[in-house]
Motif scaffolding. Structure first.
Motif, PDB file in Angstrom:
ATOM      1  N   THR A   1       0.848  -1.192   0.000  1.00 32.11           N
ATOM      2  CA  THR A   1       0.000   0.000   0.000  1.00 32.11           C
ATOM      3  C   THR A   1       0.881   1.239   0.000  1.00 32.11           C
ATOM      4  OG1 THR A   1      -1.710  -1.188   1.212  1.00 32.11           O
ATOM      5  CG2 THR A   1      -1.833   1.220   1.220  1.00 32.11           C
ATOM      6  N   LEU A   2       0.607   2.177  -0.884  1.00 34.59           N
ATOM      7  CA  LEU A   2       1.488   3.325  -1.081  1.00 34.59           C
ATOM      8  C   LEU A   2       1.393   4.354   0.047  1.00 34.59           C
ATOM      9  CD1 LEU A   2       3.468   4.783  -2.991  1.00 34.59           C
ATOM     10  CD2 LEU A   2       1.483   5.790  -4.144  1.00 34.59           C
ATOM     11  N   ASN A   3       0.165   4.743   0.406  1.00 29.00           N
ATOM     12  CA  ASN A   3      -0.051   5.763   1.444  1.00 29.00           C
ATOM     13  C   ASN A   3       0.735   7.050   1.159  1.00 29.00           C
ATOM     14  OD1 ASN A   3      -1.872   4.347   3.134  1.00 29.00           O
ATOM     15  ND2 ASN A   3      -0.173   3.116   3.930  1.00 29.00           N
ATOM     16  N   TYR A   4       0.550   7.589  -0.037  1.00 33.88           N
ATOM     17  CA  TYR A   4       1.271   8.805  -0.416  1.00 33.88           C
ATOM     18  C   TYR A   4       0.566  10.032   0.149  1.00 33.88           C
ATOM     19  CZ  TYR A   4       3.867  12.110  -3.343  1.00 33.88           C
ATOM     20  OH  TYR A   4       4.664  13.145  -3.780  1.00 33.88           O
ATOM     21  N   GLU A   5       1.307  10.889   0.823  1.00 36.00           N
ATOM     22  CA  GLU A   5       0.787  12.143   1.375  1.00 36.00           C
ATOM     23  C   GLU A   5       1.672  13.281   0.884  1.00 36.00           C
ATOM     24  OE1 GLU A   5      -1.878  12.748   3.194  1.00 36.00           O
ATOM     25  OE2 GLU A   5      -2.531  10.659   3.421  1.00 36.00           O
ATOM     26  N   GLY A   6       1.201  14.010  -0.116  1.00 38.68           N
ATOM     27  CA  GLY A   6       1.965  15.123  -0.655  1.00 38.68           C
ATOM     28  C   GLY A   6       1.192  16.420  -0.575  1.00 38.68           C
ATOM     29  N   LYS A   7       1.748  17.464  -1.132  1.00 39.94           N
ATOM     30  CA  LYS A   7       1.093  18.768  -1.144  1.00 39.94           C
ATOM     31  C   LYS A   7      -0.088  18.780  -2.097  1.00 39.94           C
ATOM     32  CE  LYS A   7       2.016  23.705  -1.977  1.00 39.94           C
ATOM     33  NZ  LYS A   7       3.073  24.713  -2.315  1.00 39.94           N
ATOM     34  N   TYR A   8       0.043  18.071  -3.232  1.00 37.67           N
ATOM     35  CA  TYR A   8      -0.977  18.117  -4.268  1.00 37.67           C
ATOM     36  C   TYR A   8      -1.800  16.838  -4.367  1.00 37.67           C
ATOM     37  CZ  TYR A   8       1.935  22.070  -5.618  1.00 37.67           C
ATOM     38  OH  TYR A   8       2.650  23.252  -5.608  1.00 37.67           O
TER      39      TYR A   8
END
Length: 441
Positions: free
Chosen positions: A187-194
Motif C-alpha cells: 500500500t502506497l499511502n502517499y501524502e503530498g502537497k498536491y
C-alpha cells in the motif's frame, strides 16, 4: 565503427506536423481520425524496426487552433486499439499531470502495458496552454514552475502505484486456495502537497516492470525534472551545436541525480526534407511552404503565446518585444524564438512563416541526410530521433526506402528487434520493483 545503433520513434500526428498538412494530396484529409491510415503508419514503422510510435495531445482548442487538432483521437484509447494489431513496436502516449488523477493514469497505462506485453510508454506533460483550465474544474491554470512541482508528485504516485505488487506476487495456487502472496502486495499511502493517494493499484506489473517515461520539457525546470525521472527526452534539435549542449546538460544532470547517463535517451525531432536531388529537395520545401498564408501563420505562431493576436503588429517591422507573454505556456519555445529573431534581425512575417515550416538541419539528398544522422549520433547530439515529418507521404516512403538502407549498410541501423519490450528496444534496463529484495530478472 560505432557499436551502438541509431534508434527511431515515429509520431502519429494526423496528416503531419505542418499546420496545413491536411491540404496535401499525399494524405487523406481526415488523417487525424483515420484509424486505418494511422495503423498503416505504425505497421510500416514496425516493419522498419522503429522502437515506438508516439501520440501527442492537447487539452484546449478554439477556432484558430491547428486544423487537425480540432478533431483527433485521445492517445490512450488509440494506443489500446493498436496494441493487439501490432507485435513489437512500443506504444507511447501523452497524458497531462496538471489535469489528470494519478490513480486513473496508473491504471490506464498499466492496462496498455499488459495488453501489449510490456510495450507502453508515457509522455509526461504539464499542459502549457492556459485555456486548458477552462475545460476542467480545477481553478486557474498553474504557473509554469508549479506545474512541474505537481508533475513531480504525480509521477511519484503513479510509479509508486505501479509497484503495488512484486513481480511474483500472484501465485494462482489453486491447491492451497491462494491467489496472491499478500506479503508481496504493498500500500502506497502517499501524502503530498498536491496528491494524497492510498493504493494499492488493482493492476500487476508487466514484462518490462513499468511503462517507459518520456518527457519533452526544455526549460531549466523541465530539464531538471526529466534528468531525475525520465527514461527518454524529446528535444527540438534545431542545430547540432545546440543539440550537443542540450544532450550534455541532460546527461550531466542525470549523473548528478545518481543515474547512469546511458539509461536516459535523447531524441531530437526529425522533420526531414529529403529527395534524390538537391533540386527536388528545394521543390519539396517550397511546396510545403505554399500550404500556408500569412494569416494562418500568425495564428500558428500565436499558439505558443496563449493564442496572442499577432495581427495587431506591423508584419515587416522587427519581431515585437512581448515581455512575459507566453512565459506560462511554451516557455522554452518562446524564449528560443525571441533569441533567434533578435540574432537574425527577423521581422514578424519572417518568424511566423518560418515557424510553420522550419527548415530542418536534415534537409538534403538521401545520402546527405543519412550522413548527418550518423554525424549527430557520433558527435553526441542524439541517441536516436523522433520522426515527425511535415507531411506523411513521399518523405515517409523515402525515409524508409532510401535513408534507412544507407544507415543499415553503414552499420548504424538494424531493422530487427533485440527483445520484446519497449525497454529492450531502447536499450534501457528493466524497472525493478522497489520492494523486491532480489529481482527475478
Amino acid at each position: 565503427m560505432s557499436q551502438q545503433k541509431l534508434d527511431f520513434g515515429i509520431m502519429l500526428n494526423g496528416p503531419g506536423s505542418h499546420m496545413n498538412a491536411w491540404k496535401s494530396d499525399q494524405v487523406p484529409n481526415d488523417a487525424s481520425t483515420n484509424f486505418e491510415f494511422q495503423l498503416n503508419i505504425a505497421k510500416r514503422a514496425e516493419q522498419a524496426g522503429f522502437s515506438f510510435v508516439f501520440v501527442a495531445d492537447g487539452l484546449y482548442i478554439h477556432e484558430k487552433s491547428i486544423p487537425h487538432f480540432l478533431d483527433r483521437h485521445e492517445p490512450l484509447t488509440l494506443l489500446a486499439a493498436l496494441a493487439p494489431v501490432t507485435q513489437h513496436i512500443g506504444l507511447v502516449g501523452t497524458i497531462s499531470t496538471s489535469y489528470s488523477e494519478p490513480y486513473t493514469v496508473a491504471r490506464q497505462l498499466a492496462t496498455i502495458d499488459r495488453l501489449s506485453h510490456g510495450r507502453a510508454g508515457w509522455n509526461v506533460v504539464t499542459s502549457p496552454l492556459e485555456g486548458s483550465a477552462d475545460n476542467y474544474s480545477k481553478g486557474n491554470h498553474p504557473e509554469h514552475d508549479v506545474r512541474y512541482d505537481i508533475a513531480e508528485e504525480h509521477l511519484q504516485v503513479v510509479q509508486g502505484l505501479w509497484d503495488s505488487y512484486e513481480d511474483d506476487a500472484f501465485t494462482f495456487d489453486k491447491t492451497n486456495g491462494r491467489y496472491l502472496d499478500r506479503a508481496k502486495m504493498h500500500t502506497l499511502n502517499y501524502e503530498g502537497k498536491y496528491f494524497q493517494v492510498k493504493g494499492p493499484l488493482n493492476a500487476g506489473r508487466s514484462e518490462q516492470g513499468q511503462p517507459v517515461i518520456f518527457q519533452a520539457g526544455a526549460s531549466p525546470k523541465g530539464q531538471a525534472y526529466a534528468a531525475k525521472y525520465a527514461d527518454a527526452i524529446f528535444t527540438l534539435g534545431e542545430d547540432k551545436d545546440a543539440a550537443i549542449r542540450n544532450y550534455d546538460s541532460i546527461k550531466q544532470q542525470a549523473i548528478e541525480q545518481g543515474r547512469n547517463p546511458n539509461d536516459i535517451k535523447v531524441y531530437p525531432i526529425l522533420a526531414p526534407i529529403i529527395a534524390k536531388t538537391e533540386e527536388a529537395v528545394e521543390r519539396q520545401y517550397e511546396e510545403i511552404k505554399a500550404l500556408t498564408n500569412i494569416e494562418e501563420a500568425l495564428d500558428y505562431l500565436g499558439r505558443y503565446y496563449d493564442h496572442h493576436d499577432f495581427s495587431q503588429y506591423d508584419l515587416d517591422a522587427p519581431f515585437p518585444d512581448l515581455g512575459n507573454i507566453g512565459q506560462n505556456s511554451f516557455r522554452a519555445t518562446v524564449d528560443a524564438i525571441a533569441i533567434r529573431a533578435k540574432e537574425k534581425h527577423l521581422t514578424l512575417r519572417e518568424v511566423a512563416l518560418e515557424e510553420t515550416v522550419r527548415r530542418s538541419p536534415f534537409t538534403g539528398t538521401y545520402e546527405t541526410v543519412a550522413n548527418l544522422l550518423i554525424e549527430w549520433f557520433e558527435d553526441g547530439a542524439a541517441d536516436g530521433f523522433i520522426f515527425g515529418p511535415h507531411i506523411y507521404g513521399t518523405v515517409y516512403d523515402d525515409f524508409l526506402n532510401e535513408v534507412l538502407p544507407i544507415l543499415e549498410a553503414k552499420g548504424y541501423y538494424d531493422t530487427g528487434y533485440q527483445g520484446t519490450t519497449l525497454r529492450q528496444h531502447m536499450g534501457i534496463p528493466y524497472k525493478e520493483n522497489r520492494y523486491s529484495k532480489q529481482s527475478i530478472h
